[in-house]
Scaffold this motif. Structure first.
Motif, PDB file in Angstrom:
ATOM      1  N   GLY A 157      26.674   1.206 -21.898  1.00  0.00           N
ATOM      2  CA  GLY A 157      28.057   1.635 -21.711  1.00  0.00           C
ATOM      3  C   GLY A 157      29.067   0.529 -21.988  1.00  0.00           C
ATOM      4  O   GLY A 157      30.172   0.786 -22.483  1.00  0.00           O
ATOM      5  N   ARG A 158      28.681  -0.702 -21.695  1.00  0.00           N
ATOM      6  CA  ARG A 158      29.583  -1.827 -21.907  1.00  0.00           C
ATOM      7  C   ARG A 158      29.302  -2.585 -23.205  1.00  0.00           C
ATOM      8  O   ARG A 158      29.894  -3.628 -23.470  1.00  0.00           O
ATOM      9  CB  ARG A 158      29.484  -2.811 -20.724  1.00  0.00           C
ATOM     10  CG  ARG A 158      29.876  -2.198 -19.388  1.00  0.00           C
ATOM     11  CD  ARG A 158      31.318  -1.725 -19.386  1.00  0.00           C
ATOM     12  NE  ARG A 158      32.240  -2.829 -19.623  1.00  0.00           N
ATOM     13  CZ  ARG A 158      33.515  -2.685 -19.985  1.00  0.00           C
ATOM     14  NH1 ARG A 158      34.013  -1.481 -20.182  1.00  0.00           N
ATOM     15  NH2 ARG A 158      34.273  -3.736 -20.163  1.00  0.00           N
ATOM     16  N   GLY A 159      28.416  -2.050 -24.016  1.00  0.00           N
ATOM     17  CA  GLY A 159      28.176  -2.639 -25.334  1.00  0.00           C
ATOM     18  C   GLY A 159      27.451  -3.967 -25.317  1.00  0.00           C
ATOM     19  O   GLY A 159      27.619  -4.791 -26.235  1.00  0.00           O
ATOM     20  N   LEU A 160      26.626  -4.230 -24.303  1.00  0.00           N
ATOM     21  CA  LEU A 160      25.946  -5.520 -24.220  1.00  0.00           C
ATOM     22  C   LEU A 160      24.999  -5.803 -25.391  1.00  0.00           C
ATOM     23  O   LEU A 160      24.941  -6.947 -25.856  1.00  0.00           O
ATOM     24  CB  LEU A 160      25.187  -5.631 -22.890  1.00  0.00           C
ATOM     25  CG  LEU A 160      26.055  -5.848 -21.647  1.00  0.00           C
ATOM     26  CD1 LEU A 160      25.175  -6.063 -20.426  1.00  0.00           C
ATOM     27  CD2 LEU A 160      26.986  -7.031 -21.826  1.00  0.00           C
ATOM     28  N   PRO A 161      24.236  -4.821 -25.886  1.00  0.00           N
ATOM     29  CA  PRO A 161      23.371  -5.139 -27.033  1.00  0.00           C
ATOM     30  C   PRO A 161      24.163  -5.683 -28.228  1.00  0.00           C
ATOM     31  O   PRO A 161      23.759  -6.675 -28.847  1.00  0.00           O
ATOM     32  CB  PRO A 161      22.718  -3.794 -27.354  1.00  0.00           C
ATOM     33  CG  PRO A 161      22.707  -3.062 -26.046  1.00  0.00           C
ATOM     34  CD  PRO A 161      24.003  -3.453 -25.398  1.00  0.00           C
ATOM     35  N   ARG A 162      25.296  -5.033 -28.547  1.00  0.00           N
ATOM     36  CA  ARG A 162      26.120  -5.518 -29.664  1.00  0.00           C
ATOM     37  C   ARG A 162      26.694  -6.890 -29.346  1.00  0.00           C
ATOM     38  O   ARG A 162      26.719  -7.784 -30.209  1.00  0.00           O
ATOM     39  CB  ARG A 162      27.246  -4.527 -29.945  1.00  0.00           C
ATOM     40  CG  ARG A 162      28.187  -4.997 -31.049  1.00  0.00           C
ATOM     41  CD  ARG A 162      29.241  -3.973 -31.380  1.00  0.00           C
ATOM     42  NE  ARG A 162      30.201  -4.503 -32.351  1.00  0.00           N
ATOM     43  CZ  ARG A 162      31.234  -3.802 -32.842  1.00  0.00           C
ATOM     44  NH1 ARG A 162      31.420  -2.544 -32.454  1.00  0.00           N
ATOM     45  NH2 ARG A 162      32.061  -4.360 -33.706  1.00  0.00           N
ATOM     46  N   ALA A 163      27.131  -7.089 -28.107  1.00  0.00           N
ATOM     47  CA  ALA A 163      27.713  -8.373 -27.728  1.00  0.00           C
ATOM     48  C   ALA A 163      26.688  -9.498 -27.860  1.00  0.00           C
ATOM     49  O   ALA A 163      27.012 -10.597 -28.337  1.00  0.00           O
ATOM     50  CB  ALA A 163      28.234  -8.297 -26.293  1.00  0.00           C
ATOM     51  N   LEU A 164      25.460  -9.236 -27.477  1.00  0.00           N
ATOM     52  CA  LEU A 164      24.412 -10.256 -27.587  1.00  0.00           C
ATOM     53  C   LEU A 164      24.089 -10.560 -29.044  1.00  0.00           C
ATOM     54  O   LEU A 164      23.856 -11.721 -29.407  1.00  0.00           O
ATOM     55  CB  LEU A 164      23.157  -9.788 -26.846  1.00  0.00           C
ATOM     56  CG  LEU A 164      23.271  -9.757 -25.316  1.00  0.00           C
ATOM     57  CD1 LEU A 164      22.041  -9.112 -24.692  1.00  0.00           C
ATOM     58  CD2 LEU A 164      23.465 -11.171 -24.766  1.00  0.00           C
ATOM     59  N   ARG A 165      24.067  -9.520 -29.881  1.00  0.00           N
ATOM     60  CA  ARG A 165      23.816  -9.757 -31.317  1.00  0.00           C
ATOM     61  C   ARG A 165      24.925 -10.597 -31.923  1.00  0.00           C
ATOM     62  O   ARG A 165      24.668 -11.516 -32.709  1.00  0.00           O
ATOM     63  CB  ARG A 165      23.683  -8.418 -32.051  1.00  0.00           C
ATOM     64  CG  ARG A 165      22.402  -7.651 -31.747  1.00  0.00           C
ATOM     65  CD  ARG A 165      22.183  -6.533 -32.759  1.00  0.00           C
ATOM     66  NE  ARG A 165      23.276  -5.566 -32.753  1.00  0.00           N
ATOM     67  CZ  ARG A 165      23.301  -4.465 -31.988  1.00  0.00           C
ATOM     68  NH1 ARG A 165      22.299  -4.222 -31.151  1.00  0.00           N
ATOM     69  NH2 ARG A 165      24.313  -3.629 -32.048  1.00  0.00           N
ATOM     70  N   ALA A 208      16.979   1.789 -14.968  1.00  0.00           N
ATOM     71  CA  ALA A 208      17.731   2.842 -15.658  1.00  0.00           C
ATOM     72  C   ALA A 208      19.231   2.602 -15.522  1.00  0.00           C
ATOM     73  O   ALA A 208      19.985   2.745 -16.501  1.00  0.00           O
ATOM     74  CB  ALA A 208      17.357   4.213 -15.094  1.00  0.00           C
ATOM     75  N   MET A 209      19.664   2.215 -14.328  1.00  0.00           N
ATOM     76  CA  MET A 209      21.082   1.938 -14.131  1.00  0.00           C
ATOM     77  C   MET A 209      21.521   0.699 -14.910  1.00  0.00           C
ATOM     78  O   MET A 209      22.636   0.647 -15.445  1.00  0.00           O
ATOM     79  CB  MET A 209      21.374   1.751 -12.643  1.00  0.00           C
ATOM     80  CG  MET A 209      21.183   3.009 -11.806  1.00  0.00           C
ATOM     81  SD  MET A 209      22.201   4.400 -12.360  1.00  0.00           S
ATOM     82  CE  MET A 209      23.844   3.755 -12.074  1.00  0.00           C
ATOM     83  N   ALA A 210      20.645  -0.294 -14.994  1.00  0.00           N
ATOM     84  CA  ALA A 210      20.966  -1.496 -15.764  1.00  0.00           C
ATOM     85  C   ALA A 210      21.147  -1.154 -17.244  1.00  0.00           C
ATOM     86  O   ALA A 210      22.082  -1.636 -17.897  1.00  0.00           O
ATOM     87  CB  ALA A 210      19.864  -2.543 -15.592  1.00  0.00           C
ATOM     88  N   MET A 211      20.253  -0.295 -17.766  1.00  0.00           N
ATOM     89  CA  MET A 211      20.373   0.120 -19.162  1.00  0.00           C
ATOM     90  C   MET A 211      21.642   0.946 -19.389  1.00  0.00           C
ATOM     91  O   MET A 211      22.317   0.814 -20.421  1.00  0.00           O
ATOM     92  CB  MET A 211      19.144   0.933 -19.566  1.00  0.00           C
ATOM     93  CG  MET A 211      17.838   0.155 -19.594  1.00  0.00           C
ATOM     94  SD  MET A 211      17.820  -1.222 -20.779  1.00  0.00           S
ATOM     95  CE  MET A 211      18.200  -2.609 -19.684  1.00  0.00           C
ATOM     96  N   LEU A 212      21.954   1.797 -18.424  1.00  0.00           N
ATOM     97  CA  LEU A 212      23.165   2.612 -18.543  1.00  0.00           C
ATOM     98  C   LEU A 212      24.411   1.725 -18.643  1.00  0.00           C
ATOM     99  O   LEU A 212      25.273   1.924 -19.514  1.00  0.00           O
ATOM    100  CB  LEU A 212      23.259   3.530 -17.322  1.00  0.00           C
ATOM    101  CG  LEU A 212      24.416   4.530 -17.244  1.00  0.00           C
ATOM    102  CD1 LEU A 212      23.984   5.745 -16.417  1.00  0.00           C
ATOM    103  CD2 LEU A 212      25.659   3.917 -16.600  1.00  0.00           C
ATOM    104  N   LEU A 213      24.500   0.722 -17.767  1.00  0.00           N
ATOM    105  CA  LEU A 213      25.654  -0.174 -17.788  1.00  0.00           C
ATOM    106  C   LEU A 213      25.665  -1.048 -19.044  1.00  0.00           C
ATOM    107  O   LEU A 213      26.725  -1.299 -19.626  1.00  0.00           O
ATOM    108  CB  LEU A 213      25.646  -1.048 -16.535  1.00  0.00           C
ATOM    109  CG  LEU A 213      25.911  -0.308 -15.218  1.00  0.00           C
ATOM    110  CD1 LEU A 213      25.647  -1.230 -14.031  1.00  0.00           C
ATOM    111  CD2 LEU A 213      27.343   0.218 -15.168  1.00  0.00           C
ATOM    112  N   ALA A 214      24.476  -1.491 -19.457  1.00  0.00           N
ATOM    113  CA  ALA A 214      24.399  -2.341 -20.649  1.00  0.00           C
ATOM    114  C   ALA A 214      24.876  -1.597 -21.888  1.00  0.00           C
ATOM    115  O   ALA A 214      25.654  -2.128 -22.689  1.00  0.00           O
ATOM    116  CB  ALA A 214      22.968  -2.836 -20.841  1.00  0.00           C
TER     117      ALA A 214
END
Length: 199
Positions: free
Chosen positions: A155-163, A147-153
């Motif tokens: 919050g920091r826009g990791l899904p968009r960054a990976l795309r 849950a904390m990993a998803m929160l940080l991901a």
């Protein structure tokens, strides 16, 4: 190490319940009592995920309890007196060999996984008077960290960054900080409490 309350599925009891004489009878630990489903590869899983670890921990906590852990794949021929079983799954053939079985403890919080692995529904155990008990809170550390990993991901826009990385798009985009935000936790069971500790 389980804490909190939780259900063990239809026709089952909560993990805190147990036969009154549970600590005076023999407990059979099945070699299939393992967390191997979380372990990649064919090598041996970590000791903490094995039936041997469960046996040793029970012996530490209940020194007067008689605990039997057969060699892997070598259950005793005569299981007619077995009343308490710790196992990851119990199929119809094994259940038939234990007419006096009263209590099954499985290493998980969701009984649906146990029933699926066993190839039997809760009624197969309930009709024999067998209580199938779960371990509430057993996954609290893993789920809370996820849950904390998803929160940080997020919050920091990791899904968009990976795309964007996959598309070789190096455009910089604004993200907000998690710092200073208020985290809302609905329910303070074992998982919610652990999330609060991590936050």
């Amino acid at each position: 190490d389980a804490g909190g309350a939780g259900r063990a599925g239809a026709g089952s009891q909560r993990s805190q319940s147990r036969p009154d004489d549970a600590l005076t009878m023999e407990v059979l630990v099945h070699p299939n009592l393992t967390m191997r489903k979380y372990h990649e590869g064919d090598d041996a899983p970590p000791y903490a995920w094995t039936a041997a670890c469960v046996r040793d921990e029970l012996a530490r906590r209940f020194p007067d309890l008689k605990i039997v852990l057969p060699a892997a794949g070598a259950l005793p021929e005569d299981l007619g007196e077995t009343k308490v079983l710790l196992a990851g799954r119990v199929d119809a053939a094994l259940l038939e060999r234990m007419p006096k079985l009263a209590w099954i403890q499985f290493p998980g919080s969701g009984a649906d996984h146990f029933f699926k692995a066993s190839g039997l529904g809760p009624e197969a155990f309930g009709s024999r008077g067998v209580h199938v008990l779960n371990c509430p809170g057993i996954s609290r550390y893993a789920v809370a960290e996820h849950a904390m990993a998803m929160l940080l991901a997020l919050g920091r826009g990791l899904p968009r960054a990976l795309r964007q990385q996959a598309a070789r798009n190096w455009t910089i985009f604004p993200v907000d900080l998690v710092r200073g935000k208020t985290l809302g936790i609905i329910g303070l069971g074992p998982i919610g409490e652990r999330v609060a500790c991590l936050a």
